[in-house]
Design a protein around this motif. Structure first.
Motif, PDB file in Angstrom:
ATOM      1  N   SER A   1       1.133  47.591 -17.512  1.00 54.95           N
ATOM      2  CA  SER A   1       0.565  46.268 -17.770  1.00 54.95           C
ATOM      3  C   SER A   1      -0.961  46.298 -17.726  1.00 54.95           C
ATOM      4  CB  SER A   1       1.103  45.250 -16.772  1.00 54.95           C
ATOM      5  OG  SER A   1       0.698  45.568 -15.463  1.00 54.95           O
TER       6      SER A   1
ATOM      7  N   SER B   1       0.078  39.584 -13.209  1.00 52.92           N
ATOM      8  CA  SER B   1       0.835  39.225 -14.407  1.00 52.92           C
ATOM      9  C   SER B   1       0.018  38.451 -15.439  1.00 52.92           C
ATOM     10  CB  SER B   1       2.065  38.417 -14.020  1.00 52.92           C
ATOM     11  OG  SER B   1       1.673  37.195 -13.449  1.00 52.92           O
TER      12      SER B   1
ATOM     13  N   VAL C   1      -2.253  40.334 -18.905  1.00 52.57           N
ATOM     14  CA  VAL C   1      -1.631  40.576 -20.213  1.00 52.57           C
ATOM     15  C   VAL C   1      -1.509  39.273 -20.989  1.00 52.57           C
ATOM     16  CG1 VAL C   1       0.451  41.386 -21.380  1.00 52.57           C
ATOM     17  CG2 VAL C   1      -0.387  42.608 -19.398  1.00 52.57           C
TER      18      VAL C   1
END
Length: 105
Positions: free
Chosen positions: A14, A80, A83
């Motif tokens: 990621s 998170s 991205v």
């Protein structure tokens, strides 16, 4: 889920995906600057007829800026979100580039 190097997760998919998306979004969003950098490198590297090295070197500032943006995003919002915001930056930069090319006609 990545490889830790000295307490830092350096190899996390990621992280690399977010950096690539942010870099592409910044490169499209700042496309006149990218063209200026690439033309400058092509003049400096006259011995490279294909311009491949100049193209690679003109991407480096955007990769570095993207790494900083991703690091700041992960520090402030969490892992998170880098991205997700990178994808939004990529779409926004692409739309800007399409509009800029349309206005150039």
């Amino acid at each position: 889920m990545g490889v830790e190097l000295g307490g830092l997760e350096a190899i996390r998919p990621s992280l690399w995906a977010a950096t690539a998306l942010w870099s592409l979004g910044l490169m499209w969003g700042l496309s006149p600057l990218h063209r200026h950098l690439q033309e400058g490198w092509e003049k400096q590297l006259a011995w490279d007829p294909s311009g491949a090295l100049a193209s690679l070197l003109s991407v480096l500032p955007f990769l570095l800026a993207a790494a900083v943006v991703v690091a700041l995003t992960e520090l402030s919002l969490g892992n998170s979100w880098a991205v997700s915001w990178g994808l939004i930056a990529c779409v926004g930069g692409g739309l800007y580039e399409l509009g800029r090319r349309d206005n150039a006609r």
